[in-house]
Design an enzyme around this catalytic site. Sequence first.
Site, PDB file in Angstrom:
ATOM      1  N   GLU A  55      38.762  22.255  67.101  1.00 16.34           N
ATOM      2  CA  GLU A  55      38.432  22.007  68.501  1.00 16.34           C
ATOM      3  C   GLU A  55      38.388  20.512  68.803  1.00 16.34           C
ATOM      4  OE1 GLU A  55      36.264  25.869  67.318  1.00 16.34           O
ATOM      5  OE2 GLU A  55      36.882  23.978  66.398  1.00 16.34           O
ATOM      6  N   THR A 198      44.925  32.094  26.845  1.00 15.99           N
ATOM      7  CA  THR A 198      46.104  31.516  27.514  1.00 15.99           C
ATOM      8  C   THR A 198      46.175  30.020  27.267  1.00 15.99           C
ATOM      9  OG1 THR A 198      46.104  33.223  29.221  1.00 15.99           O
ATOM     10  CG2 THR A 198      47.208  31.154  29.753  1.00 15.99           C
ATOM     11  N   ALA A 296      46.423  39.430  28.805  1.00 13.57           N
ATOM     12  CA  ALA A 296      46.054  40.841  28.912  1.00 13.57           C
ATOM     13  C   ALA A 296      44.551  41.078  28.803  1.00 13.57           C
ATOM     14  CB  ALA A 296      46.785  41.638  27.836  1.00 13.57           C
ATOM     15  N   GLY A 300      42.667  42.391  32.002  1.00 17.40           N
ATOM     16  CA  GLY A 300      42.080  43.716  31.846  1.00 17.40           C
ATOM     17  C   GLY A 300      40.610  43.734  32.227  1.00 17.40           C
TER      18      GLY A 300
END
Length: 361
Positions: A55, A198, A296, A300
Amino acid sequence: MSEAVDRLFLRRAVELAAKGLYSVADNPRVGCLIVRDGRVIGRGWHKETGGPHAEANAIADAGGDIRNATVYTSLEPCCHTGRQPPCTDALIRGGAARVVAAMGDPDPRVRGQGFARLRSAGLTVDVHDLPEARELNAGFVKRKTAAKPLVRLKVAASMDGRTAMANGESQWITCAAARADVQYWRARSSAIVTGIGTVLADDPALNVRERRFAENNTIRQPLIAVADSCARTPATAKLFAGTAKVLIFAAKEAPRRVLPGPGEIVRQRGSKVDLDAMLGHLAALGCNEVLVEAGATLAGAFLRERLWDEALLYLAPAMLGASARPLAQLDFDRLADSLVGRIQSVDRVGVDLRLVVVPQP
């Protein structure tokens, strides 16, 4: 004006709001259009966290003169003082005659009070609910109503649901176009979540690299959160090489570590990372949208604990075989116990498919 005309202007306000898709992390994405005598005199959007609201930018674009104008905004104007002053006060002070909004603000500090403040000052207020406005700020809405961010789970897999060969080889299952598409989801996210598995196996940077996501020549890098109960993330990990803040969520008993500059350890009770508590912590930091890019085991866990709102499943036209690694570690003995979702969309991305799946109600 008619409701049909109002909705046309509101849709334009939502389009303006989307300009902040990559630069606004912990605030809502808001756009504003100011119209007088059927002519647009001001346009604005919230460009960056901590900066002027939509605004205020629209009023400035109108040269400060909004007397007797209609203000179209994609979200209820704020009525509290934070990093910026209340937008309601600016609209009242400027002499606007009417405010039309695409949705109310779920923030407890606003939640209808913005509209009430405007009405008490004599402005006409109309609300026409637009699904596209809610979709743009779905993460903000969830954070303000459930104290958790919206969670997207990203998985790249073969047609037989495999994400890597048995030896861990996984680059690249999906095509370049699909990997570029993932950059879009990273760029709009407040945080990227991954697991220690990972990090150790792939050493990913998890950063936004493409210049198309830059605002004022700067790419906003999402916070990176690692589920790492034993605090094993190496100080040499690529996660620490960029400008993103890195949070390592670890157990209370995890070894003491000294991490590179952008790194910090968040200790939790228990021997494993509490994913629900981690999401609550990220929400408290202002994270609206979280993208989970993990293997995974962690994928999961998010699925099993029902801690997901959307799954982005990239499917490559390849088969990796029965010995390859699954997309999620899930153990069900009966079909009735299986996890069921609903496919929201299917799109071709290069030679691959991208499925957006949501939990079954």
